[in-house]
Scaffold this active site. Structure first.
Site, mmCIF file in Angstrom:
data_model
loop_
_atom_site.group_PDB
_atom_site.id
_atom_site.type_symbol
_atom_site.label_atom_id
_atom_site.label_comp_id
_atom_site.label_asym_id
_atom_site.label_seq_id
_atom_site.Cartn_x
_atom_site.Cartn_y
_atom_site.Cartn_z
ATOM 1 C CG HIS A 287 20.249 9.635 11.740
ATOM 2 N ND1 HIS A 287 20.928 9.873 10.473
ATOM 3 C CD2 HIS A 287 20.096 8.235 11.883
ATOM 4 C CE1 HIS A 287 21.079 8.532 9.691
ATOM 5 N NE2 HIS A 287 20.479 7.801 10.840
ATOM 6 C CB SER B 104 23.525 1.677 13.323
ATOM 7 O OG SER B 104 22.157 1.770 13.029
ATOM 8 C CG ASP C 182 -1.593 1.167 1.328
ATOM 9 O OD1 ASP C 182 -1.710 2.216 0.591
ATOM 10 O OD2 ASP C 182 -2.683 1.130 2.247
ATOM 11 C CE LYS D 48 8.972 4.801 13.978
ATOM 12 N NZ LYS D 48 8.016 3.502 14.375
ATOM 13 C CG ASN E 127 19.657 6.718 5.841
ATOM 14 O OD1 ASN E 127 20.394 7.774 6.300
ATOM 15 N ND2 ASN E 127 19.676 5.883 6.361
ATOM 16 C CD GLU F 188 26.732 3.834 7.285
ATOM 17 O OE1 GLU F 188 26.648 2.444 7.432
ATOM 18 O OE2 GLU F 188 26.027 4.572 7.961
ATOM 19 C CB SER G 95 17.444 -0.282 13.906
ATOM 20 O OG SER G 95 16.632 0.071 13.102
ATOM 21 C CB THR H 227 14.664 3.443 4.641
ATOM 22 O OG1 THR H 227 15.579 2.361 5.011
ATOM 23 C CG2 THR H 227 13.396 3.084 5.278
ATOM 24 C CB CYS I 92 24.211 7.549 10.317
ATOM 25 S SG CYS I 92 23.464 6.505 9.395
HETATM 26 P P1 HMG Z 1 8.449 -2.626 7.881
HETATM 27 O O1 HMG Z 1 8.458 -3.840 8.944
HETATM 28 O O2 HMG Z 1 8.477 -2.757 6.512
HETATM 29 O O3 HMG Z 1 7.405 -1.646 8.212
HETATM 30 O O4 HMG Z 1 10.014 -1.848 8.314
HETATM 31 P P2 HMG Z 1 6.292 -1.730 9.614
HETATM 32 O O5 HMG Z 1 5.530 -2.666 9.529
HETATM 33 O O6 HMG Z 1 7.138 -1.405 10.692
HETATM 34 O O7 HMG Z 1 5.586 -0.488 9.074
HETATM 35 C C1 HMG Z 1 6.204 0.998 9.501
HETATM 36 C C2 HMG Z 1 5.240 2.184 9.638
HETATM 37 O O8 HMG Z 1 4.229 2.127 8.500
HETATM 38 C C3 HMG Z 1 4.524 1.599 11.013
HETATM 39 O O9 HMG Z 1 4.320 2.994 11.455
HETATM 40 C C4 HMG Z 1 3.177 0.941 10.458
HETATM 41 O O10 HMG Z 1 2.081 1.499 11.160
HETATM 42 C C5 HMG Z 1 2.959 1.943 9.029
HETATM 43 P P3 HMG Z 1 4.861 3.128 13.006
HETATM 44 O O11 HMG Z 1 4.191 2.187 13.916
HETATM 45 O O12 HMG Z 1 6.321 2.859 12.723
HETATM 46 O O13 HMG Z 1 4.494 4.607 13.192
HETATM 47 N N1 HMG Z 1 1.961 1.428 8.031
HETATM 48 C C6 HMG Z 1 1.029 2.125 7.446
HETATM 49 N N2 HMG Z 1 1.039 3.679 7.433
HETATM 50 C C7 HMG Z 1 0.139 3.971 6.683
HETATM 51 N N3 HMG Z 1 -1.004 3.142 5.812
HETATM 52 C C8 HMG Z 1 -0.490 1.937 5.753
HETATM 53 C C9 HMG Z 1 0.482 1.510 6.650
HETATM 54 N N4 HMG Z 1 0.957 0.063 6.766
HETATM 55 C C10 HMG Z 1 2.059 0.293 7.552
HETATM 56 N N5 HMG Z 1 -1.179 1.363 4.867
HETATM 57 C C11 HMG Z 1 11.696 -0.450 8.833
HETATM 58 C C12 HMG Z 1 10.211 -0.535 8.499
HETATM 59 C C13 HMG Z 1 11.981 1.050 9.003
HETATM 60 C C14 HMG Z 1 12.075 -1.040 9.976
HETATM 61 C C15 HMG Z 1 12.750 -0.759 7.653
HETATM 62 O O14 HMG Z 1 12.364 -0.273 6.521
HETATM 63 C C16 HMG Z 1 14.116 -0.969 7.807
HETATM 64 O O15 HMG Z 1 14.550 -1.883 8.441
HETATM 65 N N6 HMG Z 1 14.744 0.173 7.443
HETATM 66 C C17 HMG Z 1 16.406 0.131 7.584
HETATM 67 C C18 HMG Z 1 16.648 0.429 9.149
HETATM 68 C C19 HMG Z 1 16.482 1.850 9.673
HETATM 69 O O16 HMG Z 1 16.251 2.549 8.887
HETATM 70 N N7 HMG Z 1 16.206 1.962 11.183
HETATM 71 C C20 HMG Z 1 16.416 3.192 11.495
HETATM 72 C C21 HMG Z 1 16.923 3.367 12.787
HETATM 73 S S1 HMG Z 1 18.812 2.866 12.938
HETATM 74 C C22 HMG Z 1 19.292 4.260 12.123
HETATM 75 O O17 HMG Z 1 18.652 5.342 12.131
HETATM 76 C C23 HMG Z 1 20.889 3.986 11.577
HETATM 77 C C24 HMG Z 1 21.025 3.702 10.084
HETATM 78 O O18 HMG Z 1 20.562 5.349 9.401
HETATM 79 C C25 HMG Z 1 22.542 3.492 9.794
HETATM 80 C C26 HMG Z 1 23.525 4.121 9.988
HETATM 81 O O19 HMG Z 1 23.593 4.214 11.375
HETATM 82 O O20 HMG Z 1 24.624 3.951 9.361
HETATM 83 C C27 HMG Z 1 19.887 3.052 9.626
#
Ligand code: HMG
Length: 385
Positions: free
Chosen positions: A233, A307, A29, A242, A275, A79, A201, A152, A111
């Site tokens: 970040h 991370s 969606d 969040k 990102n 990185e 994460s 992302t 990051c």
């Molecule tokens: P996911 O499992 O696909 O998504 O992974 P989800 O099921 O958690 O859904 C995401 C959000 O969409 C949720 O909202 C759902 O409710 C919503 P939330 O509960 O989070 O507020 N949702 C909807 N909203 C509207 N209409 C809909 C609908 N369906 C669901 N129909 C995840 C999401 C971000 C985990 C994934 O993309 C991922 O693994 N990303 C990479 C890791 C990441 O970015 N982590 C962030 C923190 S770590 C960090 O910032 C460091 C980093 O930059 C690396 C570094 O330091 O080098 C990553």
């Protein structure tokens, strides 16, 4: 003596994909990607681009004949490095015609790298007031086709010149930081794509923010009321929200509303790029300075998270009249003049890359700096004249 960011430059690749199209291709969606994750477009680096070329592009936007010879320190936070030995900064020496009497090296901690570089640059300029430091964040965020992290991804670079009497941002030398061994996200040397425990994460990110924000308040005796804006970040635009939400109900409602409003301005560019890993916080800063209604001498809180994990909160003050030193029109035009490509074209680019013996045809290059050849496994770069 004030020390801080004197110039800010940004680069993102000229190609992007539309996030709704990505959602449709993945059978998701679109609201999940645009609202749940909070992204609209995702930058796609070309085959001839990498952390070196993007770093060069961003830095080229801030270097000029006046400041080049004052640079005494060059730090690249990344990185997405291209070599296990040679730093990205070494390739930049001739590409950017930097003076030889500089310390030039690369920093890695996910990051957080650019923030580490910025703090080192602060100390360097404080000790050597007539010198300037060039700090660059340059990364390609890659999780892989059809992975949860795919939405992302992103790419780009931010360059900062740090000097005394800065024209954009004064760093206040007030900061708190923390490090912990966490398995939330990693990229082993054999892999071109990152591994992430996505939800974990997110939890660690929020935990680091909550812990550091309390530490910052205790250490400096401040509250949210002492800040006009909080920058985060931004791995995707919902993430910082969040963390910000943890303050809802704990600070006055009008202050919370103001912070949310400013946050939305700070994520406008990330929403359209993705990102940048270590550059993301600084793209947030640029986005806020370009799109926000910034008051003179605004006080900022910046939350950096990498991370693995390292986090830091520090404070800064916007310098009145910064608009003259930040080329907002250029940045907006660069973002506007990009080319949308199809999801299948992105998948094709994603799976390709130059290998030993390959060269890049100049006719394929749409940027200033490019990987021209890989010869004897050595990467050779050129600038389009
Ligand atoms: P996911 O499992 O696909 O998504 O992974 P989800 O099921 O958690 O859904 C995401 C959000 O969409 C949720 O909202 C759902 O409710 C919503 P939330 O509960 O989070 O507020 N949702 C909807 N909203 C509207 N209409 C809909 C609908 N369906 C669901 N129909 C995840 C999401 C971000 C985990 C994934 O993309 C991922 O693994 N990303 C990479 C890791 C990441 O970015 N982590 C962030 C923190 S770590 C960090 O910032 C460091 C980093 O930059 C690396 C570094 O330091 O080098 C990553």
């Amino acid at each position: 003596m004030d020390v801080g960011i004197d110039r800010l430059g940004f680069y993102t690749p000229k190609k992007y994909i539309d996030i709704v199209e990505l959602a449709n291709e993945r059978g998701v969606d679109p609201d999940k990607f645009t609202i749940g994750i909070g992204q609209s477009k995702q930058a796609v680096p070309d085959i001839y681009q990498d952390a070196v070329t993007m770093a060069a592009e961003a830095a080229d936007n801030v270097l000029d004949d006046d400041n080049r010879s004052d640079i005494g320190l060059v730090i690249v936070g990344t990185e997405s490095s291209v070599d296990e030995s040679k730093a990205v900064s070494a390739f930049l020496m001739d590409l950017l015609e930097l003076p030889e009497d500089v310390r030039a090296f690369e920093i890695k901690e996910a990051c957080y790298g650019a923030t580490a570089g910025l703090q080192m640059a602060y100390n360097f300029v404080a000790m050597n007031p007539d010198k300037k430091a060039l700090v660059i964040a340059s990364d390609i965020a890659r999780y892989g086709i059809k992975t949860p992290g795919e939405v992302t991804q992103g790419a780009g670079a931010v360059a900062m010149i740090v000097s005394k009497n800065p024209h954009i941002l004064k760093l206040e030398n007030k900061s708190v930081y923390m490090s912990r061994n966490v398995g939330d996200f990693w990229r082993p040397t054999f892999s071109k794509t990152a591994f992430a425990r996505g939800k974990f994460s997110n939890e660690i990110y929020v935990d680091f923010f909550t812990t550091l924000w309390k530490k910052f308040q205790d250490k400096y005796g401040v509250t949210a009321d002492d800040f006009d804006t909080m920058l985060f970040h931004i791995p995707y635009t919902k993430m910082g929200m969040k963390a910000l939400r943890t303050l809802d109900g704990k600070i006055p409602d009008d202050k919370y509303s103001e912070l949310v409003e400013h946050y939305q301005k700070s994520v406008e560019f990330s929403r359209n790029v993705g990102n940048l890993y270590t550059g993301s916080l600084y793209l947030g800063l640029i986005s806020y300075l370009v799109n926000g209604e910034v008051k003179p001498d605004e006080k900022l809180m910046l939350f950096s998270y990498g991370s693995g994990a390292v986090g830091e909160i520090y404070s800064a003050e916007v310098v009145s009249g910064y608009e003259k030193y930040l080329d907002s029109d250029f940045i907006k035009q660069e973002l506007k003049n990009r080319q949308k490509i199809s999801v299948s074209d992105y998948e094709n680019i994603f799976s390709k890359g130059l290998v030993n013996g390959d060269t890049t045809a100049l006719s394929d290059v749409h940027d200033k700096f490019y990987l021209s050849e890989i010869k004897e496994s050595e990467r050779l770069y050129k600038k389009v004249n």
